[in-house]
Design a protein around this motif. Sequence first.
Motif, PDB file in Angstrom:
ATOM      1  N   LYS A 183      37.464  23.770  46.592  1.00 55.38           N
ATOM      2  CA  LYS A 183      38.223  24.294  45.442  1.00 55.38           C
ATOM      3  C   LYS A 183      37.784  25.714  45.050  1.00 55.38           C
ATOM      4  CE  LYS A 183      38.455  19.485  43.339  1.00 55.38           C
ATOM      5  NZ  LYS A 183      38.092  18.852  44.662  1.00 55.38           N
ATOM      6  N   ILE A 184      38.703  26.354  44.581  1.00 55.91           N
ATOM      7  CA  ILE A 184      38.512  27.823  44.085  1.00 55.91           C
ATOM      8  C   ILE A 184      38.850  27.657  42.529  1.00 55.91           C
ATOM      9  CG2 ILE A 184      39.148  29.955  44.248  1.00 55.91           C
ATOM     10  CD1 ILE A 184      38.288  29.094  46.811  1.00 55.91           C
ATOM     11  N   LEU A 185      37.646  28.186  41.968  1.00 56.71           N
ATOM     12  CA  LEU A 185      37.507  28.432  40.496  1.00 56.71           C
ATOM     13  C   LEU A 185      37.815  29.978  40.235  1.00 56.71           C
ATOM     14  CD1 LEU A 185      37.009  28.160  37.340  1.00 56.71           C
ATOM     15  CD2 LEU A 185      34.499  28.148  38.154  1.00 56.71           C
ATOM     16  N   ALA A 186      38.654  30.345  39.527  1.00 59.83           N
ATOM     17  CA  ALA A 186      38.906  31.857  39.007  1.00 59.83           C
ATOM     18  C   ALA A 186      38.664  31.931  37.527  1.00 59.83           C
ATOM     19  CB  ALA A 186      40.506  32.267  39.526  1.00 59.83           C
ATOM     20  N   SER A 187      37.622  32.982  37.566  1.00 62.79           N
ATOM     21  CA  SER A 187      36.907  33.224  36.183  1.00 62.79           C
ATOM     22  C   SER A 187      37.331  34.745  35.701  1.00 62.79           C
ATOM     23  CB  SER A 187      35.473  33.013  36.156  1.00 62.79           C
ATOM     24  OG  SER A 187      35.298  31.583  36.286  1.00 62.79           O
ATOM     25  N   PRO A 188      37.965  34.921  34.771  1.00 64.83           N
ATOM     26  CA  PRO A 188      38.329  36.382  34.138  1.00 64.83           C
ATOM     27  C   PRO A 188      37.144  36.845  33.541  1.00 64.83           C
ATOM     28  CG  PRO A 188      39.610  34.866  32.896  1.00 64.83           C
ATOM     29  CD  PRO A 188      38.863  33.959  33.996  1.00 64.83           C
ATOM     30  N   TRP A 189      36.662  38.131  33.553  1.00 63.54           N
ATOM     31  CA  TRP A 189      35.641  38.811  32.626  1.00 63.54           C
ATOM     32  C   TRP A 189      36.146  39.365  31.552  1.00 63.54           C
ATOM     33  CZ3 TRP A 189      33.643  36.190  36.487  1.00 63.54           C
ATOM     34  CH2 TRP A 189      32.325  35.827  36.616  1.00 63.54           C
ATOM     35  N   THR A 190      37.307  39.774  31.699  1.00 64.86           N
ATOM     36  CA  THR A 190      37.984  40.659  30.704  1.00 64.86           C
ATOM     37  C   THR A 190      39.644  40.498  30.773  1.00 64.86           C
ATOM     38  OG1 THR A 190      38.192  42.703  29.457  1.00 64.86           O
ATOM     39  CG2 THR A 190      37.725  42.721  31.526  1.00 64.86           C
ATOM     40  N   ALA A 191      40.450  40.871  29.837  1.00 65.74           N
ATOM     41  CA  ALA A 191      41.781  41.214  29.929  1.00 65.74           C
ATOM     42  C   ALA A 191      41.665  42.796  30.070  1.00 65.74           C
ATOM     43  CB  ALA A 191      42.433  40.949  28.654  1.00 65.74           C
TER      44      ALA A 191
END
Length: 566
Positions: free
Chosen positions: A237-245
Amino acid sequence: MRKRRVTNAALVTAGAVLLASAAVAVAMPAGAAAAGCSVTYSVSSQWQGGFGANVAITNLGDAVTSWTLTWNYNAGQTVTQAWNTTLTQSGTAVTAKNVSYNGAIPTNGTVSFGFNGSWTGSNPDPTTFALNGVGCTGGTEPTPPPTDPPPTDPPPTGPADITVNSATKYQTVDGFGAAHSIWGSAWSTADTQTLVGMGANQLGLSIVRTGLSPESSEWATHVNSLKTAKSYGSNVKILASPWTAPAAWKTNNSRVNGGKLRTDYYDDYANHLNSYVQYMRGQGVPIDVTSVQNEPDWHPDYDSMDWSGTELRTFVRDQGTKVQNTKLMVAEAVNMNYNFTDPTLNDATARNNIGYVGGHLYGTEESGRLRPYSLAQQHNKPVWMTEWNLHAADGGGSNIWGNPANAAVWNETLDDIMRTVHKSMEANWNAYIWWYGKRYYSFIGDGESAFGTVAGAPLKRGYAFSQYAKYVRPGYQRVALSKSSKASPLEVTAYQGDGKITLVILNRSNSAVNNAVIQAPQNVSRAEHYLTSQNANAASQPTSVNGGQATINVGARSISTLVFTL
């Protein structure tokens, strides 16, 4: 395993695999008499296609300040990783040289080193050794008796020390993983295969966490490695996490130092997340889980963005359906702080727009939240621990990480990291994701010379983590067990799936628990036991099976996995 030692010796050829043999040679400093030496070569563990070996050099004369030991393989063995030495191989010829933290061979003293290797066909011992290019002759010492031989007959059935009760079920496991580099270069194909693969000296990770950059021009960086993980691994599985807009959408007009997402850009941010997911999908990389925000409660001087729990609830409630072909996660707070997830879980519309609850381990145990999250369980939302990073053992940085037998490295790995994996499973969490998979203190080395690791080579911490990741696969369900007083020092969890019962066993005590009887819920056709300790890397262990019982030895200060095939 039997160990044969040859001192001042002409060559003795091993009669069977896993017999340790050695012939020896020494070169003394200029003007010194060649008093002799002994070399002991022993295979400490062996598995299909791979092995671990230890080598000890004992000098019987004057000190040797700079040494080089050479030997040849003749059956297709290849060295893959070494510690306490610099080890190179050219064809069949292997060269080991002393390193700064190993050093000279003292007068009448010994130095030792070790390595892992691969083999095809057979794995006989080397037939020649030379120390600094000079050989010695002499006699052979008696062969000591075998150590820890496997039982020749199954023990009688008796009371069990660990009894698995598969009728009582807990959480379904989504996997165990690590993060890609969030900024910068991607994993190589070989790195990715080592981390997610299921073969010898591969670690079996089933989740890869990647950063969701605010700049679409950076999205392509990790495509190839993520595609490799999906295709080479098993149900990864791939989890994508944003640190900022993007900076222009934030109250501080900056990617760094926190700042909030302006409410008039909520829809743009949802479209931004969706654009990333669809871009990656078009590249052949489905994104299974997309986080709304990494650490909304932390605003450091790098990429970051602040949210409150109420703001997260509002965003997910009003914008969540715009992010398609993935499941959303809220909210990866630093210490699994419920203030950032309870508002979403308590709002029916917002709750229906998320698939997962996430949080980080930093401070979670101290705050009393390394335990079941009852509100998430009530609403059937899987709980993922998505980041933790600890490497206090290096005291600020040292080359100890390239030496898998280093006590400080192993103690931190077993007592802190593996213990928290165990506790997270007991807490009914569904996934455990470490920080960077490739780093000198992590699962495979990054090659930084100051820390003594080989780029891409599995590290001790990786082998320990693989005792969960490789054998407790996505979709397995944790089940109940009971223990006898004999097994009380052991920390054990059990899982069922794919026609198997798998137990992961931590023994953090200083004593082995030998002849431990493990009772499966039914008769089993096979039992396999693998163990990682300070001196072994996911090494196959002797196991006897009798009906629904297996008898194993659980080494002191170890983590091991017992796999029943039903």
